[in-house]
Scaffold this motif. Structure first.
Motif, mmCIF file in Angstrom:
data_model
loop_
_atom_site.group_PDB
_atom_site.id
_atom_site.type_symbol
_atom_site.label_atom_id
_atom_site.label_comp_id
_atom_site.label_asym_id
_atom_site.label_seq_id
_atom_site.Cartn_x
_atom_site.Cartn_y
_atom_site.Cartn_z
ATOM 1 N N ASP A 195 -4.668 5.139 -13.410
ATOM 2 C CA ASP A 195 -6.216 4.662 -13.223
ATOM 3 C C ASP A 195 -6.526 3.502 -12.333
ATOM 4 O O ASP A 195 -7.459 3.575 -11.522
ATOM 5 C CB ASP A 195 -6.604 4.267 -14.598
ATOM 6 C CG ASP A 195 -6.812 5.420 -15.606
ATOM 7 O OD1 ASP A 195 -6.743 6.615 -14.993
ATOM 8 O OD2 ASP A 195 -6.817 5.350 -16.754
ATOM 9 N N ARG A 196 -5.711 2.677 -12.363
ATOM 10 C CA ARG A 196 -5.958 1.481 -11.263
ATOM 11 C C ARG A 196 -5.232 1.217 -10.137
ATOM 12 O O ARG A 196 -5.574 0.571 -9.354
ATOM 13 C CB ARG A 196 -5.486 0.241 -12.255
ATOM 14 C CG ARG A 196 -6.071 -0.160 -13.381
ATOM 15 C CD ARG A 196 -5.710 -1.663 -14.003
ATOM 16 N NE ARG A 196 -4.309 -1.810 -14.357
ATOM 17 C CZ ARG A 196 -3.423 -2.926 -14.178
ATOM 18 N NH1 ARG A 196 -4.248 -3.970 -13.952
ATOM 19 N NH2 ARG A 196 -2.312 -2.761 -14.580
ATOM 20 N N THR A 197 -4.442 2.275 -9.942
ATOM 21 C CA THR A 197 -3.793 2.327 -8.416
ATOM 22 C C THR A 197 -4.942 2.550 -7.295
ATOM 23 O O THR A 197 -4.861 1.487 -6.358
ATOM 24 C CB THR A 197 -2.754 3.537 -8.371
ATOM 25 O OG1 THR A 197 -1.838 3.164 -9.184
ATOM 26 C CG2 THR A 197 -2.321 3.807 -6.854
ATOM 27 N N PRO A 198 -5.812 3.136 -7.390
ATOM 28 C CA PRO A 198 -6.747 3.423 -6.293
ATOM 29 C C PRO A 198 -7.455 1.878 -6.085
ATOM 30 O O PRO A 198 -7.647 1.480 -4.784
ATOM 31 C CB PRO A 198 -7.760 4.418 -6.624
ATOM 32 C CG PRO A 198 -6.909 5.138 -7.618
ATOM 33 C CD PRO A 198 -5.968 4.579 -8.320
ATOM 34 N N ALA A 199 -7.933 1.200 -7.053
ATOM 35 C CA ALA A 199 -8.655 0.014 -6.817
ATOM 36 C C ALA A 199 -7.307 -0.888 -6.008
ATOM 37 O O ALA A 199 -7.710 -1.635 -5.246
ATOM 38 C CB ALA A 199 -8.969 -0.574 -8.181
ATOM 39 N N HIS A 251 4.867 6.134 -7.163
ATOM 40 C CA HIS A 251 4.200 7.015 -8.052
ATOM 41 C C HIS A 251 5.243 8.284 -8.192
ATOM 42 O O HIS A 251 5.058 8.967 -9.333
ATOM 43 C CB HIS A 251 2.862 7.320 -7.773
ATOM 44 C CG HIS A 251 1.884 6.347 -8.339
ATOM 45 N ND1 HIS A 251 1.614 6.663 -9.697
ATOM 46 C CD2 HIS A 251 1.251 5.316 -7.630
ATOM 47 C CE1 HIS A 251 0.624 5.626 -10.045
ATOM 48 N NE2 HIS A 251 0.335 4.776 -8.691
ATOM 49 N N GLN A 252 6.110 8.758 -7.251
ATOM 50 C CA GLN A 252 6.648 10.073 -7.305
ATOM 51 C C GLN A 252 7.856 9.748 -8.688
ATOM 52 O O GLN A 252 7.977 10.716 -9.429
ATOM 53 C CB GLN A 252 7.699 10.203 -6.299
ATOM 54 C CG GLN A 252 6.690 10.395 -4.835
ATOM 55 C CD GLN A 252 7.573 10.605 -3.902
ATOM 56 O OE1 GLN A 252 8.283 11.698 -3.301
ATOM 57 N NE2 GLN A 252 7.996 9.465 -2.987
ATOM 58 N N PHE A 257 0.838 -1.277 0.086
ATOM 59 C CA PHE A 257 0.012 -0.044 -0.035
ATOM 60 C C PHE A 257 0.897 1.312 0.178
ATOM 61 O O PHE A 257 0.733 2.239 -0.885
ATOM 62 C CB PHE A 257 -0.992 -0.023 1.255
ATOM 63 C CG PHE A 257 -2.030 1.217 1.209
ATOM 64 C CD1 PHE A 257 -2.953 1.097 0.774
ATOM 65 C CD2 PHE A 257 -1.379 2.584 2.231
ATOM 66 C CE1 PHE A 257 -4.110 2.182 1.166
ATOM 67 C CE2 PHE A 257 -2.255 3.645 2.072
ATOM 68 C CZ PHE A 257 -3.431 3.279 1.598
ATOM 69 N N TYR A 258 1.568 1.610 1.062
ATOM 70 C CA TYR A 258 2.446 2.402 0.978
ATOM 71 C C TYR A 258 3.354 2.806 0.049
ATOM 72 O O TYR A 258 3.643 3.924 -0.326
ATOM 73 C CB TYR A 258 3.039 2.866 2.584
ATOM 74 C CG TYR A 258 4.018 1.897 3.159
ATOM 75 C CD1 TYR A 258 5.290 1.966 2.488
ATOM 76 C CD2 TYR A 258 3.798 1.208 4.070
ATOM 77 C CE1 TYR A 258 6.276 1.043 3.207
ATOM 78 C CE2 TYR A 258 4.750 0.176 4.959
ATOM 79 C CZ TYR A 258 5.977 0.304 4.134
ATOM 80 O OH TYR A 258 7.039 -0.595 4.751
ATOM 81 N N ALA A 316 3.750 1.012 -9.028
ATOM 82 C CA ALA A 316 2.984 2.291 -9.638
ATOM 83 C C ALA A 316 3.215 2.180 -11.331
ATOM 84 O O ALA A 316 2.081 2.539 -11.703
ATOM 85 C CB ALA A 316 3.803 3.298 -9.184
ATOM 86 N N ARG A 317 4.034 1.696 -11.914
ATOM 87 C CA ARG A 317 4.047 1.536 -13.313
ATOM 88 C C ARG A 317 3.039 0.514 -13.810
ATOM 89 O O ARG A 317 2.421 0.623 -14.767
ATOM 90 C CB ARG A 317 5.564 1.423 -13.870
ATOM 91 C CG ARG A 317 6.363 2.650 -13.602
ATOM 92 C CD ARG A 317 7.541 2.272 -14.448
ATOM 93 N NE ARG A 317 7.531 2.180 -15.792
ATOM 94 C CZ ARG A 317 8.142 1.508 -16.656
ATOM 95 N NH1 ARG A 317 9.336 0.854 -16.281
ATOM 96 N NH2 ARG A 317 7.757 1.184 -17.948
ATOM 97 N N LEU A 318 3.241 -0.758 -12.945
ATOM 98 C CA LEU A 318 2.258 -1.683 -13.471
ATOM 99 C C LEU A 318 0.752 -1.453 -13.370
ATOM 100 O O LEU A 318 0.238 -1.675 -14.256
ATOM 101 C CB LEU A 318 2.486 -2.758 -12.542
ATOM 102 C CG LEU A 318 1.742 -4.180 -12.617
ATOM 103 C CD1 LEU A 318 1.988 -4.849 -14.043
ATOM 104 C CD2 LEU A 318 2.042 -5.017 -11.583
ATOM 105 N N PHE A 319 0.418 -0.775 -12.382
ATOM 106 C CA PHE A 319 -0.959 -0.411 -12.291
ATOM 107 C C PHE A 319 -1.506 0.775 -13.030
ATOM 108 O O PHE A 319 -2.420 0.921 -13.411
ATOM 109 C CB PHE A 319 -1.461 0.041 -10.661
ATOM 110 C CG PHE A 319 -0.996 -1.311 -9.658
ATOM 111 C CD1 PHE A 319 -0.930 -2.496 -10.232
ATOM 112 C CD2 PHE A 319 -0.678 -1.005 -8.398
ATOM 113 C CE1 PHE A 319 -0.605 -3.474 -9.142
ATOM 114 C CE2 PHE A 319 -0.252 -2.055 -7.513
ATOM 115 C CZ PHE A 319 -0.364 -3.219 -7.907
ATOM 116 N N GLY A 320 -0.653 1.866 -13.198
ATOM 117 C CA GLY A 320 -0.908 3.005 -13.808
ATOM 118 C C GLY A 320 -1.582 3.916 -12.837
ATOM 119 O O GLY A 320 -2.149 3.452 -11.851
#
Length: 322
Positions: free
Chosen positions: A236-240, A215-216, A208-209, A230-234
Motif C-alpha cells: 500500500d505504501r510503496t507508490p507513495a 517486491h519480487q 526507486f528501482y 519492499a517489505r518495510l513499505f508494503g
C-alpha cells in the motif's frame, strides 16, 4: 515453514535471466557458470552501475568546457570497469548469500546453490575480475584511483545489509552510484559539489528501482527473515515512497546541473536540465504501470531503468556539443 528448494535447471539456466541471452546460447559451456555468476546473462546491472559514471564524466566536461581524447578512454574504461566490478560484486553477493539463495525460488537456480560452481571457485573468479578492473583503474588520475579503491568497502558490505537493516537499498545506492564521483574525478582530477549531489541523486534513483525489484522476493524474504524496503513499505505504501524517491532524484540531479553549468550559457543549462526532466517523466511512467503483485511486470519495470538512466546521458552529451 519454508518452501521446498526448487530443482535446478538441468542446463544451468538462471530463472530471471534474459531469455535467449548470449551466455546460455553462445558462450563456451565451461565459462557459462562463471558468466552467470557475473550476471552477464542479465546486463541491466552493468548499465545501472555504468550510467552514473557517464553522468559524472559528462557533467565534469561541461563544467570546465574541456573535452580531451583521454575522456574517450575514461568513457570506455568506465564501461569495461562497470562490467567487471558488477560481475565481481555479484559474485561476492552470491558467495555471501549462498545459503539464502537456495531457499528462494527466484535465486535457487544461481550457480552456487545449484551446484554449478563451488564457493572457493567463485571467490577466485571474483578476485580475477577485481584485478583486471584494477588494471583499468590504474590508468586514471590519482583521485579516481583512490575513489575506485575506496568503493570496495560498500561493495563488500552491501550483501550483509539486508540482515541488519530494513534499508539495504541505501547500501546498494552507495555502491552503485560511486561512479558519479569517479567519473567526475577521472576527468577533472578532483571532486566537486556537483559530483556529490549527482551521487545523492543516483542513490535516490537506486531506492526507486531496487524497491520495485525487491517486491519480487518479498514473500520469500519474509519466510527467511531478509529485510528490504519492499517489505518495510508494503504494497500500500510503496507508490507513495517511490514518488518521494522520484522527486528526490529529479531535484538533486537538477541542482547538480545548475551548479555544474557554466555561467551565462543559457542553452547549455536548458539542455542539461532536460536530463533530470526526461528521467523524471520516465520514472513517472514506471509508477503509472506499477503492480506490486505482478512479478513479470516488476522485472520489466526494473529493467526499463536502463532507458531512464540513459536519458540524462543523451541530454548531457547534447549540452557538451552545443
Amino acid at each position: 515453514m519454508t518452501q521446498p528448494r526448487p530443482a535446478p535447471d538441468p542446463a544451468g539456466h538462471v530463472s530471471d535471466a534474459v531469455r535467449g541471452n548470449w551466455v546460455d546460447h553462445r558462450a563456451p559451456s565451461w565459462a557459462r557458470p562463471y558468466l552467470r555468476l557475473s550476471r552477464a546473462d542479465r546486463p541491466i546491472g552493468t548499465w545501472l552501475l555504468l550510467l552514473p559514471c557517464w553522468w559524472g564524466l559528462m557533467l565534469a566536461m561541461v563544467a570546465d568546457g574541456q573535452a580531451r581524447w583521454f575522456d574517450l578512454w575514461i568513457f570506455a574504461g568506465c564501461g569495461l570497469g562497470a562490467f567487471l566490478m558488477r560481475g565481481a560484486g555479484c559474485t561476492w553477493n552470491d558467495i555471501t548469500d549462498r545459503h539464502i539463495d537456495g531457499k528462494v525460488a527466484r535465486t535457487a537456480s544461481r550457480p552456487i546453490p545449484s551446484g554449478q560452481v563451488s564457493a572457493k571457485g567463485a571467490l577466485l573468479w571474483a578476485v580475477a575480475q577485481c584485478l583486471v578492473a584494477l588494471a583499468i583503474l590504474l590508468t586514471f588520475p590519482p583521485m579516481a584511483i583512490l575513489l575506485g579503491v575506496v568503493s570496495l568497502l560498500p561493495v563488500a558490505i552491501y550483501p550483509f545489509a539486508k540482515r541488519f537493516t530494513w534499508w539495504p537499498q541505501v547500501f546498494l545506492g552507495i555502491a552503485f552510484n560511486w561512479g558519479a564521483l569517479l567519473g567526475w574525478a577521472a576527468h577533472s582530477g578532483s571532486l566537486g559539489w556537483p559530483a556529490v549531489i549527482l551521487y545523492l541523486a543516483g542513490m535516490a534513483w537506486t531506492l526507486f528501482y531496487d524497491t520495485i525489484y525487491a517486491h519480487q522476493d518479498k514473500e520469500d524474504d519474509a519466510l527467511i527473515g531478509v529485510k528490504s524496503t519492499a517489505r518495510l513499505f508494503g504494497d500500500d505504501r510503496t507508490p507513495a515512497w517511490l514518488s518521494r524517491f522520484l522527486v528526490a532524484t529529479v531535484a538533486l540531479m537538477g541542482l547538480a546541473v545548475v551548479l555544474a553549468a557554466p555561467r551565462g550559457e543559457i542553452l547549455q543549462l536548458v539542455l542539461l536540465a532536460g536530463g533530470p526532466w526526461a528521467m523524471g517523466w520516465h520514472m513517472m511512467w514506471q509508477l503509472r504501470r506499477l503492480n506490486v503483485t505482478d512479478n513479470d511486470g516488476l522485472l520489466r519495470l526494473f529493467r526499463s531503468n536502463r532507458d531512464a538512466g540513459l536519458l540524462p546521458v543523451l541530454f548531457f552529451a547534447t549540452a557538451l556539443v552545443a
